[in-house]
Design a protein around this motif. Structure first.
Motif, PDB file in Angstrom:
ATOM      1  N   LEU A   1      -4.039   0.929   7.777  1.00  0.00           N
ATOM      2  CA  LEU A   1      -3.137   2.080   7.745  1.00  0.00           C
ATOM      3  C   LEU A   1      -2.893   2.685   9.114  1.00  0.00           C
ATOM      4  O   LEU A   1      -1.872   3.309   9.345  1.00  0.00           O
ATOM      5  CB  LEU A   1      -3.710   3.172   6.820  1.00  0.00           C
ATOM      6  CG  LEU A   1      -3.522   2.912   5.332  1.00  0.00           C
ATOM      7  CD1 LEU A   1      -4.361   3.878   4.523  1.00  0.00           C
ATOM      8  CD2 LEU A   1      -2.058   3.037   4.956  1.00  0.00           C
TER       9      LEU A   1
ATOM     10  N   ALA B   1      -7.692  -1.942   3.838  1.00  0.00           N
ATOM     11  CA  ALA B   1      -6.382  -1.296   3.806  1.00  0.00           C
ATOM     12  C   ALA B   1      -6.411  -0.015   4.627  1.00  0.00           C
ATOM     13  O   ALA B   1      -5.480   0.300   5.342  1.00  0.00           O
ATOM     14  CB  ALA B   1      -5.986  -1.000   2.365  1.00  0.00           C
ATOM     15  N   ALA B   2      -7.508   0.716   4.524  1.00  0.00           N
ATOM     16  CA  ALA B   2      -7.607   1.970   5.272  1.00  0.00           C
ATOM     17  C   ALA B   2      -7.557   1.702   6.762  1.00  0.00           C
ATOM     18  O   ALA B   2      -6.950   2.444   7.522  1.00  0.00           O
ATOM     19  CB  ALA B   2      -8.907   2.689   4.904  1.00  0.00           C
TER      20      ALA B   2
ATOM     21  N   GLU C   1      -2.320   8.181   4.929  1.00  0.00           N
ATOM     22  CA  GLU C   1      -1.900   7.662   3.626  1.00  0.00           C
ATOM     23  C   GLU C   1      -0.379   7.728   3.475  1.00  0.00           C
ATOM     24  O   GLU C   1       0.297   8.514   4.135  1.00  0.00           O
ATOM     25  CB  GLU C   1      -2.584   8.452   2.519  1.00  0.00           C
ATOM     26  CG  GLU C   1      -4.091   8.243   2.523  1.00  0.00           C
ATOM     27  CD  GLU C   1      -4.759   9.021   1.405  1.00  0.00           C
ATOM     28  OE1 GLU C   1      -4.063   9.777   0.702  1.00  0.00           O
ATOM     29  OE2 GLU C   1      -5.982   8.858   1.258  1.00  0.00           O
ATOM     30  N   HIS C   2       0.108   6.905   2.577  1.00  0.00           N
ATOM     31  CA  HIS C   2       1.551   6.889   2.300  1.00  0.00           C
ATOM     32  C   HIS C   2       1.987   8.247   1.758  1.00  0.00           C
ATOM     33  O   HIS C   2       1.337   8.821   0.895  1.00  0.00           O
ATOM     34  CB  HIS C   2       1.826   5.785   1.270  1.00  0.00           C
ATOM     35  CG  HIS C   2       3.270   5.412   1.141  1.00  0.00           C
ATOM     36  ND1 HIS C   2       4.236   6.299   0.729  1.00  0.00           N
ATOM     37  CD2 HIS C   2       3.918   4.235   1.353  1.00  0.00           C
ATOM     38  CE1 HIS C   2       5.409   5.686   0.695  1.00  0.00           C
ATOM     39  NE2 HIS C   2       5.251   4.427   1.078  1.00  0.00           N
TER      40      HIS C   2
ATOM     41  N   ALA D   1     -10.101  -1.875  -0.292  1.00  0.00           N
ATOM     42  CA  ALA D   1      -9.644  -0.525   0.059  1.00  0.00           C
ATOM     43  C   ALA D   1     -10.030  -0.195   1.486  1.00  0.00           C
ATOM     44  O   ALA D   1      -9.293   0.441   2.221  1.00  0.00           O
ATOM     45  CB  ALA D   1     -10.248   0.484  -0.903  1.00  0.00           C
TER      46      ALA D   1
ATOM     47  N   ASP E   1      -1.771  -1.818  -4.630  1.00  0.00           N
ATOM     48  CA  ASP E   1      -2.429  -1.744  -3.325  1.00  0.00           C
ATOM     49  C   ASP E   1      -1.340  -1.755  -2.257  1.00  0.00           C
ATOM     50  O   ASP E   1      -0.180  -2.094  -2.541  1.00  0.00           O
ATOM     51  CB  ASP E   1      -3.377  -2.935  -3.134  1.00  0.00           C
ATOM     52  CG  ASP E   1      -4.480  -2.618  -2.129  1.00  0.00           C
ATOM     53  OD1 ASP E   1      -4.372  -1.584  -1.438  1.00  0.00           O
ATOM     54  OD2 ASP E   1      -5.434  -3.402  -2.027  1.00  0.00           O
ATOM     55  N   LEU E   2      -1.691  -1.396  -1.077  1.00  0.00           N
ATOM     56  CA  LEU E   2      -0.684  -1.408  -0.010  1.00  0.00           C
ATOM     57  C   LEU E   2      -1.345  -1.551   1.352  1.00  0.00           C
ATOM     58  O   LEU E   2      -2.531  -1.279   1.523  1.00  0.00           O
ATOM     59  CB  LEU E   2       0.189  -0.148  -0.054  1.00  0.00           C
ATOM     60  CG  LEU E   2      -0.401   1.159   0.471  1.00  0.00           C
ATOM     61  CD1 LEU E   2       0.704   2.189   0.625  1.00  0.00           C
ATOM     62  CD2 LEU E   2      -1.469   1.693  -0.464  1.00  0.00           C
TER      63      LEU E   2
ATOM     64  N   TRP F   1       6.716   5.797  -7.110  1.00  0.00           N
ATOM     65  CA  TRP F   1       6.685   4.522  -6.420  1.00  0.00           C
ATOM     66  C   TRP F   1       7.031   3.362  -7.319  1.00  0.00           C
ATOM     67  O   TRP F   1       7.009   2.217  -6.882  1.00  0.00           O
ATOM     68  CB  TRP F   1       5.270   4.257  -5.889  1.00  0.00           C
ATOM     69  CG  TRP F   1       4.927   5.079  -4.727  1.00  0.00           C
ATOM     70  CD1 TRP F   1       5.417   6.291  -4.398  1.00  0.00           C
ATOM     71  CD2 TRP F   1       3.990   4.723  -3.740  1.00  0.00           C
ATOM     72  NE1 TRP F   1       4.824   6.737  -3.263  1.00  0.00           N
ATOM     73  CE2 TRP F   1       3.939   5.787  -2.834  1.00  0.00           C
ATOM     74  CE3 TRP F   1       3.181   3.628  -3.529  1.00  0.00           C
ATOM     75  CZ2 TRP F   1       3.113   5.771  -1.732  1.00  0.00           C
ATOM     76  CZ3 TRP F   1       2.365   3.630  -2.445  1.00  0.00           C
ATOM     77  CH2 TRP F   1       2.335   4.691  -1.550  1.00  0.00           C
TER      78      TRP F   1
ATOM     79  N   LEU G   1      -8.250   3.040  -2.906  1.00  0.00           N
ATOM     80  CA  LEU G   1      -7.316   3.784  -2.074  1.00  0.00           C
ATOM     81  C   LEU G   1      -6.114   4.270  -2.880  1.00  0.00           C
ATOM     82  O   LEU G   1      -5.672   5.394  -2.747  1.00  0.00           O
ATOM     83  CB  LEU G   1      -6.846   2.876  -0.935  1.00  0.00           C
ATOM     84  CG  LEU G   1      -5.808   3.485  -0.004  1.00  0.00           C
ATOM     85  CD1 LEU G   1      -6.442   4.569   0.842  1.00  0.00           C
ATOM     86  CD2 LEU G   1      -5.215   2.419   0.883  1.00  0.00           C
ATOM     87  N   THR G   2      -5.638   3.376  -3.721  1.00  0.00           N
ATOM     88  CA  THR G   2      -4.404   3.713  -4.436  1.00  0.00           C
ATOM     89  C   THR G   2      -4.609   4.870  -5.402  1.00  0.00           C
ATOM     90  O   THR G   2      -3.670   5.576  -5.727  1.00  0.00           O
ATOM     91  CB  THR G   2      -3.886   2.504  -5.209  1.00  0.00           C
ATOM     92  OG1 THR G   2      -4.943   1.975  -5.991  1.00  0.00           O
ATOM     93  CG2 THR G   2      -3.359   1.455  -4.276  1.00  0.00           C
TER      94      THR G   2
END
Lengths: 201, 245
Positions: free
Chosen positions: B116, B112-113, B232-233, B109, B193-194, A13, A3-4
Protein backbone atom coordinates in the motif's frame (compact mmCIF):
# COMPACT_ATOMS: atom_id res chain seq x y z
CA UNK A 1 -8.59 -9.59 10.82
CA UNK A 2 -7.96 -9.19 7.16
CA UNK A 3 -7.12 -5.92 5.58
CA UNK A 4 -10.28 -5.86 3.56
CA UNK A 5 -12.41 -6.15 6.67
CA UNK A 6 -11.26 -2.66 7.62
CA UNK A 7 -12.04 -1.04 4.28
CA UNK A 8 -14.58 1.75 4.20
CA UNK A 9 -17.63 1.72 2.00
CA UNK A 10 -17.16 -1.83 0.84
CA UNK A 11 -20.58 -1.88 -0.76
CA UNK A 12 -19.59 0.98 -3.01
CA UNK A 13 -16.81 -1.16 -4.37
CA UNK A 14 -19.04 -3.81 -5.80
CA UNK A 15 -17.60 -4.76 -9.16
CA UNK A 16 -20.44 -4.47 -11.64
CA UNK A 17 -22.05 -7.80 -12.44
CA UNK A 18 -21.47 -6.92 -16.07
CA UNK A 19 -17.75 -6.50 -15.41
CA UNK A 20 -16.94 -8.62 -18.40
CA UNK A 21 -19.16 -6.34 -20.46
CA UNK A 22 -16.84 -3.39 -20.20
CA UNK A 23 -13.91 -5.25 -21.52
CA UNK A 24 -12.79 -3.72 -24.77
CA UNK A 25 -10.21 -5.95 -26.38
CA UNK A 26 -7.56 -4.21 -28.41
CA UNK A 27 -8.06 -4.97 -32.10
CA UNK A 28 -5.14 -6.74 -33.75
CA UNK A 29 -2.58 -4.44 -35.30
CA UNK A 30 -1.90 -4.21 -39.00
CA UNK A 31 1.26 -6.24 -38.47
CA UNK A 32 -0.58 -8.97 -36.58
CA UNK A 33 -3.28 -9.20 -39.23
CA UNK A 34 -0.61 -9.31 -41.92
CA UNK A 35 1.17 -12.25 -40.31
CA UNK A 36 -2.15 -14.03 -39.80
CA UNK A 37 -2.82 -13.86 -43.53
CA UNK A 38 -5.45 -11.12 -43.62
CA UNK A 39 -5.36 -10.03 -47.27
CA UNK A 40 -6.85 -6.65 -46.41
CA UNK A 41 -3.77 -6.04 -44.25
CA UNK A 42 -1.49 -6.48 -47.27
CA UNK A 43 -3.44 -3.84 -49.16
CA UNK A 44 -3.27 -1.52 -46.16
CA UNK A 45 0.47 -2.15 -45.84
CA UNK A 46 0.88 -1.34 -49.52
CA UNK A 47 -1.04 1.93 -49.23
CA UNK A 48 0.92 2.86 -46.12
CA UNK A 49 4.44 1.83 -47.06
CA UNK A 50 4.63 1.65 -50.86
CA UNK A 51 5.88 5.23 -51.40
CA UNK A 52 8.81 4.81 -49.02
CA UNK A 53 9.62 1.29 -50.21
CA UNK A 54 9.58 2.42 -53.84
CA UNK A 55 11.71 5.41 -52.90
CA UNK A 56 14.17 3.06 -51.21
CA UNK A 57 14.13 0.75 -54.24
CA UNK A 58 14.94 3.70 -56.48
CA UNK A 59 18.03 4.38 -54.40
CA UNK A 60 18.96 0.69 -54.46
CA UNK A 61 18.42 -0.24 -58.11
CA UNK A 62 17.59 2.95 -59.98
CA UNK A 63 14.90 3.15 -62.63
CA UNK A 64 13.50 -0.33 -62.08
CA UNK A 65 12.37 0.59 -58.60
CA UNK A 66 8.77 -0.45 -59.12
CA UNK A 67 9.79 -3.90 -60.33
CA UNK A 68 11.81 -4.40 -57.19
CA UNK A 69 9.05 -2.97 -54.97
CA UNK A 70 6.62 -5.43 -56.57
CA UNK A 71 8.98 -8.27 -55.66
CA UNK A 72 9.28 -6.91 -52.13
CA UNK A 73 5.53 -6.90 -51.48
CA UNK A 74 5.02 -10.33 -53.04
CA UNK A 75 7.96 -11.81 -51.11
CA UNK A 76 6.88 -10.22 -47.86
CA UNK A 77 3.40 -11.71 -48.20
CA UNK A 78 4.67 -15.15 -49.15
CA UNK A 79 7.07 -15.24 -46.22
CA UNK A 80 4.88 -13.34 -43.77
CA UNK A 81 5.04 -16.11 -41.16
CA UNK A 82 8.71 -15.30 -40.68
CA UNK A 83 7.91 -11.76 -39.62
CA UNK A 84 7.61 -11.29 -35.86
CA UNK A 85 5.59 -8.14 -35.06
CA UNK A 86 6.86 -8.18 -31.48
CA UNK A 87 10.39 -7.50 -32.71
CA UNK A 88 9.84 -4.54 -34.97
CA UNK A 89 7.82 -2.89 -37.69
CA UNK A 90 6.60 -4.26 -40.99
CA UNK A 91 8.15 -1.27 -42.72
CA UNK A 92 11.63 -2.17 -41.46
CA UNK A 93 11.13 -5.80 -42.38
CA UNK A 94 10.08 -4.86 -45.91
CA UNK A 95 13.05 -2.50 -46.19
CA UNK A 96 15.29 -5.44 -45.33
CA UNK A 97 13.70 -7.52 -48.06
CA UNK A 98 14.29 -4.69 -50.52
CA UNK A 99 17.93 -4.58 -49.50
CA UNK A 100 18.49 -8.30 -50.02
CA UNK A 101 16.47 -8.49 -53.20
CA UNK A 102 18.17 -5.47 -54.71
CA UNK A 103 21.39 -7.44 -55.02
CA UNK A 104 19.65 -10.38 -56.69
CA UNK A 105 17.84 -7.94 -58.95
CA UNK A 106 21.04 -6.22 -60.03
CA UNK A 107 22.87 -9.51 -60.54
CA UNK A 108 20.02 -10.83 -62.69
CA UNK A 109 20.00 -7.66 -64.75
CA UNK A 110 23.80 -7.57 -64.91
CA UNK A 111 23.74 -3.90 -64.15
CA UNK A 112 24.69 -1.39 -61.52
CA UNK A 113 22.33 0.94 -59.69
CA UNK A 114 21.87 4.41 -61.10
CA UNK A 115 22.85 6.29 -58.00
CA UNK A 116 24.37 9.22 -59.83
CA UNK A 117 28.05 9.87 -59.28
CA UNK A 118 30.59 7.86 -57.37
CA UNK A 119 29.19 4.59 -58.64
CA UNK A 120 30.45 1.56 -56.73
CA UNK A 121 32.93 -0.66 -58.50
CA UNK A 122 31.70 -4.17 -57.75
CA UNK A 123 28.87 -6.13 -56.21
CA UNK A 124 30.58 -6.22 -52.83
CA UNK A 125 30.67 -2.45 -52.73
CA UNK A 126 27.14 -2.20 -54.04
CA UNK A 127 25.99 -4.59 -51.33
CA UNK A 128 27.68 -2.51 -48.65
CA UNK A 129 26.30 0.73 -50.04
CA UNK A 130 22.75 -0.66 -50.33
CA UNK A 131 23.05 -1.90 -46.75
CA UNK A 132 24.08 1.53 -45.55
CA UNK A 133 21.25 3.27 -47.43
CA UNK A 134 18.71 0.82 -46.01
CA UNK A 135 20.07 0.98 -42.47
CA UNK A 136 19.92 4.76 -42.45
CA UNK A 137 16.35 4.71 -43.66
CA UNK A 138 15.30 2.11 -41.10
CA UNK A 139 16.98 4.04 -38.28
CA UNK A 140 15.46 7.37 -39.27
CA UNK A 141 12.00 5.86 -39.57
CA UNK A 142 12.41 4.05 -36.24
CA UNK A 143 13.52 7.30 -34.65
CA UNK A 144 10.25 8.91 -35.67
CA UNK A 145 8.43 6.17 -33.76
CA UNK A 146 10.02 7.03 -30.42
CA UNK A 147 8.21 9.20 -27.90
CA UNK A 148 8.63 12.89 -28.65
CA UNK A 149 10.86 13.51 -25.65
CA UNK A 150 13.14 10.55 -26.38
CA UNK A 151 13.31 11.38 -30.07
CA UNK A 152 14.30 14.95 -29.31
CA UNK A 153 17.11 13.80 -27.02
CA UNK A 154 18.46 11.29 -29.55
CA UNK A 155 18.26 13.79 -32.39
CA UNK A 156 20.16 16.40 -30.40
CA UNK A 157 22.77 13.83 -29.45
CA UNK A 158 23.42 12.55 -32.95
CA UNK A 159 22.09 15.03 -35.50
CA UNK A 160 22.89 18.03 -33.30
CA UNK A 161 26.28 16.79 -32.11
CA UNK A 162 25.45 17.76 -28.54
CA UNK A 163 26.87 16.13 -25.42
CA UNK A 164 24.59 14.72 -22.75
CA UNK A 165 25.42 17.70 -20.54
CA UNK A 166 24.56 20.18 -23.30
CA UNK A 167 21.24 18.43 -23.94
CA UNK A 168 20.50 18.39 -20.22
CA UNK A 169 21.01 22.13 -20.06
CA UNK A 170 19.13 22.90 -23.26
CA UNK A 171 16.06 20.86 -22.29
CA UNK A 172 16.29 21.53 -18.54
CA UNK A 173 16.29 17.78 -18.09
CA UNK A 174 18.26 15.84 -15.46
CA UNK A 175 21.47 14.35 -16.84
CA UNK A 176 20.37 10.87 -15.78
CA UNK A 177 17.16 11.22 -17.78
CA UNK A 178 19.10 12.29 -20.86
CA UNK A 179 21.38 9.29 -20.45
CA UNK A 180 18.39 6.97 -20.03
CA UNK A 181 16.65 8.37 -23.12
CA UNK A 182 19.76 7.94 -25.27
CA UNK A 183 20.34 4.36 -24.11
CA UNK A 184 16.72 3.26 -24.42
CA UNK A 185 16.43 5.04 -27.74
CA UNK A 186 19.48 3.25 -29.08
CA UNK A 187 18.12 -0.06 -27.81
CA UNK A 188 14.86 0.52 -29.66
CA UNK A 189 16.71 1.50 -32.84
CA UNK A 190 18.95 -1.55 -32.61
CA UNK A 191 15.92 -3.82 -32.31
CA UNK A 192 14.34 -2.23 -35.37
CA UNK A 193 17.55 -2.57 -37.33
CA UNK A 194 17.70 -6.22 -36.32
CA UNK A 195 14.31 -6.84 -37.92
CA UNK A 196 15.54 -5.45 -41.21
CA UNK A 197 18.65 -7.64 -41.06
CA UNK A 198 16.75 -10.88 -40.58
CA UNK A 199 16.96 -13.12 -43.59
CA UNK A 200 13.30 -12.91 -44.51
CA UNK A 201 12.75 -14.72 -47.76
CA UNK B 1 21.55 18.24 -40.41
CA UNK B 2 24.51 15.93 -40.60
CA UNK B 3 26.88 15.09 -37.80
CA UNK B 4 30.24 16.71 -38.08
CA UNK B 5 33.00 14.24 -37.38
CA UNK B 6 35.42 17.10 -36.79
CA UNK B 7 33.37 18.32 -33.85
CA UNK B 8 31.81 15.10 -32.68
CA UNK B 9 29.97 14.96 -29.38
CA UNK B 10 31.08 11.36 -29.12
CA UNK B 11 34.66 12.53 -28.78
CA UNK B 12 33.84 15.20 -26.22
CA UNK B 13 31.30 13.33 -24.15
CA UNK B 14 32.34 10.51 -21.82
CA UNK B 15 28.70 9.36 -21.69
CA UNK B 16 28.74 8.86 -25.45
CA UNK B 17 32.06 7.12 -25.28
CA UNK B 18 30.58 4.53 -22.92
CA UNK B 19 27.90 3.71 -25.48
CA UNK B 20 30.28 3.28 -28.39
CA UNK B 21 31.24 -0.30 -27.54
CA UNK B 22 27.64 -1.42 -27.46
CA UNK B 23 26.01 0.76 -30.12
CA UNK B 24 28.98 1.93 -32.18
CA UNK B 25 27.67 0.97 -35.61
CA UNK B 26 24.23 2.47 -34.98
CA UNK B 27 25.75 5.66 -33.60
CA UNK B 28 27.91 5.97 -36.70
CA UNK B 29 24.89 5.65 -38.96
CA UNK B 30 22.95 8.18 -36.90
CA UNK B 31 25.78 10.67 -37.18
CA UNK B 32 25.47 10.41 -40.95
CA UNK B 33 22.17 12.20 -40.50
CA UNK B 34 18.58 11.35 -41.45
CA UNK B 35 18.01 9.23 -44.53
CA UNK B 36 17.60 10.93 -47.88
CA UNK B 37 15.16 8.48 -49.44
CA UNK B 38 12.43 10.40 -51.21
CA UNK B 39 9.02 8.69 -51.17
CA UNK B 40 7.72 7.82 -54.65
CA UNK B 41 4.02 7.34 -55.29
CA UNK B 42 3.29 3.97 -56.90
CA UNK B 43 2.03 3.87 -60.44
CA UNK B 44 -1.65 3.11 -60.87
CA UNK B 45 -1.17 -0.52 -61.83
CA UNK B 46 1.45 -1.61 -59.30
CA UNK B 47 -1.09 -3.01 -56.86
CA UNK B 48 -2.78 -4.99 -59.67
CA UNK B 49 0.57 -6.48 -60.62
CA UNK B 50 1.18 -7.58 -57.05
CA UNK B 51 -2.30 -9.12 -56.86
CA UNK B 52 -1.67 -10.92 -60.12
CA UNK B 53 1.67 -12.26 -58.92
CA UNK B 54 0.12 -13.58 -55.74
CA UNK B 55 -2.84 -15.14 -57.50
CA UNK B 56 -0.58 -16.82 -60.01
CA UNK B 57 1.72 -17.98 -57.23
CA UNK B 58 -1.20 -19.41 -55.32
CA UNK B 59 -2.51 -21.29 -58.33
CA UNK B 60 0.91 -22.70 -59.09
CA UNK B 61 1.29 -23.81 -55.50
CA UNK B 62 -2.16 -25.42 -55.49
CA UNK B 63 -1.37 -27.30 -58.66
CA UNK B 64 1.69 -28.84 -57.07
CA UNK B 65 -0.36 -29.75 -53.97
CA UNK B 66 2.04 -27.92 -51.70
CA UNK B 67 0.63 -25.93 -48.79
CA UNK B 68 -1.74 -23.39 -50.24
CA UNK B 69 -0.93 -19.71 -49.91
CA UNK B 70 -4.06 -17.58 -50.00
CA UNK B 71 -4.54 -15.60 -53.16
CA UNK B 72 -5.22 -11.92 -52.94
CA UNK B 73 -8.76 -11.70 -54.14
CA UNK B 74 -11.75 -9.75 -52.88
CA UNK B 75 -12.25 -12.29 -50.14
CA UNK B 76 -14.35 -11.83 -47.04
CA UNK B 77 -12.05 -9.54 -45.11
CA UNK B 78 -14.03 -9.79 -41.92
CA UNK B 79 -13.52 -13.53 -41.75
CA UNK B 80 -9.80 -13.21 -42.20
CA UNK B 81 -9.71 -10.40 -39.68
CA UNK B 82 -11.32 -12.66 -37.11
CA UNK B 83 -8.83 -15.37 -37.94
CA UNK B 84 -6.08 -12.84 -37.55
CA UNK B 85 -7.40 -11.83 -34.17
CA UNK B 86 -7.49 -15.42 -33.01
CA UNK B 87 -4.00 -16.20 -34.13
CA UNK B 88 -2.43 -12.84 -33.47
CA UNK B 89 0.92 -12.61 -31.77
CA UNK B 90 -0.56 -10.93 -28.74
CA UNK B 91 0.31 -13.42 -26.03
CA UNK B 92 -2.78 -14.63 -24.28
CA UNK B 93 -3.09 -13.52 -20.70
CA UNK B 94 -3.86 -17.10 -19.72
CA UNK B 95 -0.57 -18.26 -21.21
CA UNK B 96 1.34 -15.47 -19.55
CA UNK B 97 -0.27 -16.24 -16.24
CA UNK B 98 0.46 -19.92 -16.58
CA UNK B 99 4.12 -19.16 -16.92
CA UNK B 100 4.03 -16.92 -13.91
CA UNK B 101 1.75 -19.09 -11.83
CA UNK B 102 4.55 -21.00 -10.17
CA UNK B 103 5.99 -17.88 -8.64
CA UNK B 104 2.67 -16.40 -7.68
CA UNK B 105 2.26 -16.20 -3.95
CA UNK B 106 -0.76 -15.92 -1.75
CA UNK B 107 -0.97 -12.24 -1.00
CA UNK B 108 -1.39 -11.89 2.70
CA UNK B 109 -2.85 -8.94 4.50
CA UNK B 110 0.62 -8.07 5.74
CA UNK B 111 2.08 -8.10 2.27
CA UNK B 112 -0.78 -5.99 0.99
CA UNK B 113 -0.19 -3.47 3.75
CA UNK B 114 3.43 -3.19 2.65
CA UNK B 115 2.38 -2.76 -0.95
CA UNK B 116 0.00 0.00 0.00
CA UNK B 117 2.88 2.38 0.55
CA UNK B 118 4.78 1.28 -2.53
CA UNK B 119 6.28 4.06 -4.60
CA UNK B 120 5.25 4.40 -8.24
CA UNK B 121 8.07 3.60 -10.57
CA UNK B 122 9.21 4.03 -14.11
CA UNK B 123 7.15 7.01 -15.18
CA UNK B 124 9.25 7.30 -18.30
CA UNK B 125 8.94 3.63 -19.18
CA UNK B 126 6.51 4.01 -22.04
CA UNK B 127 6.29 1.16 -24.48
CA UNK B 128 8.52 1.86 -27.41
CA UNK B 129 10.71 -1.19 -27.24
CA UNK B 130 10.29 -4.33 -29.24
CA UNK B 131 10.90 -6.23 -26.00
CA UNK B 132 7.54 -5.06 -24.72
CA UNK B 133 4.91 -7.74 -25.29
CA UNK B 134 1.33 -6.55 -25.02
CA UNK B 135 -0.55 -9.06 -22.91
CA UNK B 136 -3.86 -7.33 -22.33
CA UNK B 137 -5.56 -3.98 -22.55
CA UNK B 138 -8.82 -2.26 -21.85
CA UNK B 139 -10.57 1.02 -21.27
CA UNK B 140 -11.61 1.38 -17.65
CA UNK B 141 -15.15 2.31 -16.69
CA UNK B 142 -15.75 5.81 -15.39
CA UNK B 143 -17.33 5.53 -11.95
CA UNK B 144 -17.81 9.16 -11.01
CA UNK B 145 -19.94 10.39 -13.90
CA UNK B 146 -17.05 12.36 -15.38
CA UNK B 147 -18.12 11.46 -18.88
CA UNK B 148 -15.36 13.37 -20.62
CA UNK B 149 -12.60 11.56 -18.71
CA UNK B 150 -11.09 8.24 -19.66
CA UNK B 151 -8.43 5.81 -18.56
CA UNK B 152 -6.91 3.16 -20.79
CA UNK B 153 -4.53 0.55 -19.43
CA UNK B 154 -2.23 -1.82 -21.26
CA UNK B 155 -0.50 -4.71 -19.56
CA UNK B 156 3.00 -5.39 -20.87
CA UNK B 157 5.62 -8.03 -20.27
CA UNK B 158 9.14 -6.69 -20.72
CA UNK B 159 11.70 -9.45 -20.29
CA UNK B 160 9.55 -11.15 -17.67
CA UNK B 161 8.62 -7.98 -15.79
CA UNK B 162 4.97 -7.03 -15.90
CA UNK B 163 3.89 -3.41 -15.94
CA UNK B 164 0.85 -1.31 -16.68
CA UNK B 165 0.91 1.53 -19.16
CA UNK B 166 -1.78 3.97 -18.08
CA UNK B 167 -3.13 6.66 -20.34
CA UNK B 168 -5.44 9.11 -18.63
CA UNK B 169 -6.12 12.81 -18.49
CA UNK B 170 -7.08 12.58 -14.83
CA UNK B 171 -5.36 14.79 -12.30
CA UNK B 172 -5.80 15.06 -8.55
CA UNK B 173 -7.09 18.19 -6.85
CA UNK B 174 -5.44 20.05 -4.00
CA UNK B 175 -4.93 17.96 -0.90
CA UNK B 176 -5.50 14.67 -2.66
CA UNK B 177 -3.79 12.29 -5.03
CA UNK B 178 -4.67 9.47 -7.38
CA UNK B 179 -3.71 5.90 -6.54
CA UNK B 180 -3.57 2.81 -8.73
CA UNK B 181 -4.79 -0.51 -7.35
CA UNK B 182 -5.19 -4.13 -8.37
CA UNK B 183 -8.27 -5.73 -6.84
CA UNK B 184 -9.27 -9.32 -6.31
CA UNK B 185 -13.02 -9.65 -6.59
CA UNK B 186 -14.86 -12.61 -5.13
CA UNK B 187 -17.60 -14.47 -6.95
CA UNK B 188 -20.15 -11.90 -5.83
CA UNK B 189 -18.13 -9.01 -7.15
CA UNK B 190 -17.11 -7.95 -3.65
CA UNK B 191 -13.57 -6.78 -2.99
CA UNK B 192 -11.71 -9.74 -1.51
CA UNK B 193 -8.24 -8.23 -1.45
CA UNK B 194 -6.29 -5.43 -3.04
CA UNK B 195 -2.79 -4.23 -3.77
CA UNK B 196 -1.63 -0.68 -4.28
CA UNK B 197 0.68 0.02 -7.19
CA UNK B 198 1.31 3.44 -5.70
CA UNK B 199 0.40 7.04 -6.31
CA UNK B 200 0.02 8.02 -9.91
CA UNK B 201 0.65 11.27 -11.66
CA UNK B 202 -1.53 10.95 -14.72
CA UNK B 203 -0.29 8.82 -17.55
CA UNK B 204 2.73 6.67 -16.99
CA UNK B 205 4.14 3.20 -16.53
CA UNK B 206 3.70 1.35 -13.26
CA UNK B 207 5.48 -1.86 -12.37
CA UNK B 208 3.59 -4.84 -11.02
CA UNK B 209 5.45 -6.68 -8.23
CA UNK B 210 6.76 -10.09 -9.27
CA UNK B 211 4.67 -12.08 -6.83
CA UNK B 212 1.29 -10.70 -7.80
CA UNK B 213 -1.07 -13.33 -9.19
CA UNK B 214 -3.01 -11.56 -11.93
CA UNK B 215 -5.54 -14.37 -12.02
CA UNK B 216 -6.62 -13.12 -8.61
CA UNK B 217 -5.88 -9.42 -8.83
CA UNK B 218 -7.47 -8.91 -12.21
CA UNK B 219 -9.37 -5.66 -11.63
CA UNK B 220 -7.56 -2.37 -12.21
CA UNK B 221 -8.85 0.46 -10.04
CA UNK B 222 -7.98 4.15 -9.74
CA UNK B 223 -9.04 5.99 -6.61
CA UNK B 224 -8.91 9.52 -5.29
CA UNK B 225 -7.10 9.53 -1.98
CA UNK B 226 -7.07 12.35 0.57
CA UNK B 227 -3.55 13.33 1.52
CA UNK B 228 -4.14 12.30 5.12
CA UNK B 229 -1.43 9.67 5.62
CA UNK B 230 -3.94 6.82 5.68
CA UNK B 231 -2.61 4.18 3.28
CA UNK B 232 -5.94 2.37 2.96
CA UNK B 233 -8.20 2.73 -0.03
CA UNK B 234 -10.53 5.68 0.39
CA UNK B 235 -13.39 3.86 -1.28
CA UNK B 236 -13.63 6.75 -3.73
CA UNK B 237 -12.93 4.96 -7.00
CA UNK B 238 -13.11 6.93 -10.24
CA UNK B 239 -12.08 4.23 -12.76
CA UNK B 240 -12.28 0.46 -12.73
CA UNK B 241 -12.02 -2.28 -15.31
CA UNK B 242 -10.44 -5.54 -16.37
CA UNK B 243 -7.88 -5.46 -19.17
CA UNK B 244 -8.16 -8.52 -21.36
CA UNK B 245 -6.03 -10.28 -23.87
Amino acid sequence: MTLTATLPRVEAWRVPAAAIGYIRPVPPTLEERFVAGDEAALKEAFELHAPLIIGLCRRLVGSEAEDLAQQVFVASWNSRERFDPTKGSLKSWMAGIARFKSIDHLRAAGRRPQTGGGEPQDMGEIQAENGRITDRMVLTEALSGLSEERRTVVELAFYGDMTHAEISEKLSMPLGTVKSHVRRGLEALRAELGVSHDRQS
Amino acid sequence: MTGNPENNAGQRDPEMHELEAEFGSIMGLLRDGPHDVEPVEPSADLWSKIELDLTAGSQATSASEAPVAPAVTPADASATTEAAAESSNVVSLADARASRGKRAAIFTAVAAAVALVAVPVGLSLRSDSSNDILLAAGELDVLDNAASESAVVELYDTDGNLWLDLDTSRAAGDGEFLELWLIEADENGEVADLISLGQIDGSGAYDIPDDVDLDRFSVVDISVEPDDGNPEHSGDSIHRGIPTS
